[in-house]
Design an enzyme around this catalytic site. Structure first.
Site, PDB file in Angstrom:
ATOM      1  N   ARG A   1       1.096  -1.267  -0.017  1.00 18.26           N
ATOM      2  CA  ARG A   1      -0.056   0.195   0.357  1.00 18.26           C
ATOM      3  C   ARG A   1       0.971   1.896  -0.359  1.00 18.26           C
ATOM      4  O   ARG A   1       2.084   1.103   0.367  1.00 18.26           O
ATOM      5  CB  ARG A   1      -0.891  -0.215   1.178  1.00 18.26           C
ATOM      6  CG  ARG A   1      -2.441  -0.977   1.221  1.00 18.26           C
ATOM      7  CD  ARG A   1      -3.609  -0.268  -0.085  1.00 18.26           C
ATOM      8  NE  ARG A   1      -3.984  -1.697   0.368  1.00 18.26           N
ATOM      9  CZ  ARG A   1      -4.500  -2.464  -0.223  1.00 18.26           C
ATOM     10  NH1 ARG A   1      -3.803  -2.793  -1.434  1.00 18.26           N
ATOM     11  NH2 ARG A   1      -5.689  -3.229  -0.327  1.00 18.26           N
TER      12      ARG A   1
ATOM     13  N   GLU B   1      -4.491   7.521  -4.831  1.00 22.02           N
ATOM     14  CA  GLU B   1      -4.358   6.762  -6.149  1.00 22.02           C
ATOM     15  C   GLU B   1      -5.555   7.497  -6.531  1.00 22.02           C
ATOM     16  O   GLU B   1      -7.003   6.994  -5.727  1.00 22.02           O
ATOM     17  CB  GLU B   1      -4.711   4.896  -5.835  1.00 22.02           C
ATOM     18  CG  GLU B   1      -3.720   4.863  -5.436  1.00 22.02           C
ATOM     19  CD  GLU B   1      -3.004   3.322  -5.460  1.00 22.02           C
ATOM     20  OE1 GLU B   1      -4.242   2.837  -5.531  1.00 22.02           O
ATOM     21  OE2 GLU B   1      -2.564   2.518  -4.332  1.00 22.02           O
TER      22      GLU B   1
ATOM     23  N   HIS C   1      -1.283   0.303 -10.012  1.00 24.18           N
ATOM     24  CA  HIS C   1      -2.013  -0.629  -9.085  1.00 24.18           C
ATOM     25  C   HIS C   1      -2.909  -1.474  -9.738  1.00 24.18           C
ATOM     26  O   HIS C   1      -4.473  -2.336 -10.130  1.00 24.18           O
ATOM     27  CB  HIS C   1      -3.193   0.123  -7.989  1.00 24.18           C
ATOM     28  CG  HIS C   1      -3.839  -0.900  -6.638  1.00 24.18           C
ATOM     29  ND1 HIS C   1      -3.744  -0.079  -5.136  1.00 24.18           N
ATOM     30  CD2 HIS C   1      -3.472  -1.776  -6.372  1.00 24.18           C
ATOM     31  CE1 HIS C   1      -4.324  -0.724  -4.430  1.00 24.18           C
ATOM     32  NE2 HIS C   1      -4.113  -2.518  -5.006  1.00 24.18           N
TER      33      HIS C   1
END
Ligand code: DGY
Length: 351
Positions: free
Chosen positions: A261, A290, A309
């Site tokens: 993360r 993000e 991601h």
């Protein structure tokens, strides 16, 4: 007495009328599943799909409205707050299409007896592929050099200024040795002859035997690894685990990989370290914010490979994750144990 057996005929009879069948409950789906999965869900429950909202506020309002009488939620990515749970007094289970669950208010869910299910295992190998992709791409400067070709700048044989560094035979430092960490370590040790060391809360004797891996303190790992690969889940203990102090311990030829993360790494400290040549490069699939803002220096530093991601983002794996979330939901709404969950002991089980 024999237990009744069900033929296709009496199954459809039962489905159309038996009072002994479980009630159809209301399920809110935030991330539409594949068609076959949606059909399976609709067969058992009333389904409300929420997608394509123009703003976070509009989605929040729609979600609150849909959740007021909902029993189940299938979600991923969206941050669920305790206040949203207050708007969902009947909610029994949230099934996340993800292994990570840092975006759910676990304590508030525990206090309300709401089950939280996740999707481990089915994404392990794909996410490990992404980790190794970042190791290879950063070491061999694949994105930077591919762009050079694409932009028409390949005029001469590539010289030293564009050389990368080897991956095989190097030292791979795994920060975290859970399922995904182990799958990356396996690729490194068995596929690339890498020496593997790891820092983890608990020792992993089987992996040490299988891969010749060594458990070391985080500082030792940072000081002596060519690749530092972060795979720990985000928690209050791991937030900013890799900050300025830790980055300064890494060698100037080392590369940082983060597929965990974004908030496990102090992004400002990482940018400063990359800009000053403190480490050679970074391969990042996750970011503090993000989508990564276009103005972030991470989008323009050539020694950074930044992915949007995509750890588990393949057709096969996302389908398997959605299937796991669906299976978890169907089981949980019947009061049966799900295949994977993070707080079963706090769940108020209702069938
Ligand atoms: C996961 O499954 O946790 C991935 O990072 C997607 O969020």
């Amino acid at each position: 007495m024999h237990a009744p057996t069900y033929s296709p005929q009496n199954v459809s009879h039962l489905e159309s009328g038996s009072a002994s069948l479980p009630a159809r409950l209301k399920v809110v789906v935030l991330k539409p599943l594949a068609e076959d999965q949606m059909a399976a869900l609709r067969k058992h429950h009333e389904v409300v799909v929420l997608s394509s909202y123009t703003s976070a506020e509009a989605l929040d309002a729609a979600l609150r409205d849909a959740l007021h009488d909902a029993h189940g939620l299938i979600s991923s990515g969206l941050t669920i707050t305790p206040s949203l749970l207050d708007a969902a007094p009947q909610l029994r289970v949230i099934c996340s299409v993800s292994v990570g669950y840092d975006n759910y208010p676990l304590e508030a869910m525990n206090a309300r007896g709401i089950l939280l299910c996740n999707t481990p295992d089915v994404l392990t190998e794909t996410t490990a592929d992404t980790g190794f992709l970042l190791i290879m791409a950063t070491a061999r400067r694949a994105v930077e050099l591919a762009n050079l070709v694409r932009e028409g700048h390949w005029k001469h044989n590539i010289g030293e200024a564009h050389f990368g560094s080897d991956v095989h035979g190097k030292t791979l430092g795994m920060v975290g040795m859970g399922r995904i960490g182990a799958a990356i370590a396996r690729r490194g040790a068995l596929g690339f002859g890498m020496r593997v060391q790891y820092s983890n809360a608990s020792p992993k004797p089987e992996l040490e035997a299988e891969l010749g891996a060594h458990r070391v303190e985080l500082d030792t790992l940072l000081e002596s690894s060519d690749f530092v690969c972060v795979t720990v889940p985000l928690s209050p203990e791991t937030e900013r685990l890799i900050g300025q102090r830790e980055l300064e311990k890494m060698s100037s030829h080392a590369i940082l990989i983060n597929i965990a993360r974004g908030r496990v790494v102090d992004e400002a400290a990482l940018i400063a370290c990359l800009e000053s040549g403190g480490i050679r490069g970074a391969g990042l699939d996750v970011f503090e914010q993000e989508p990564l803002p276009a103005e972030s220096p991470l989008t323009r530093l050539p020694q950074v490979v930044a992915l949007p991601h995509i750890g588990s983002a393949t057709h096969e794996t996302r389908h398997a994750m959605a299937q796991r979330a669906l299976d978890n939901l169907l089981l949980a709404l019947k009061g049966q144990s799900p295949l994977s969950a993070v707080n079963v002991s706090h769940w108020t089980r209702k069938g």
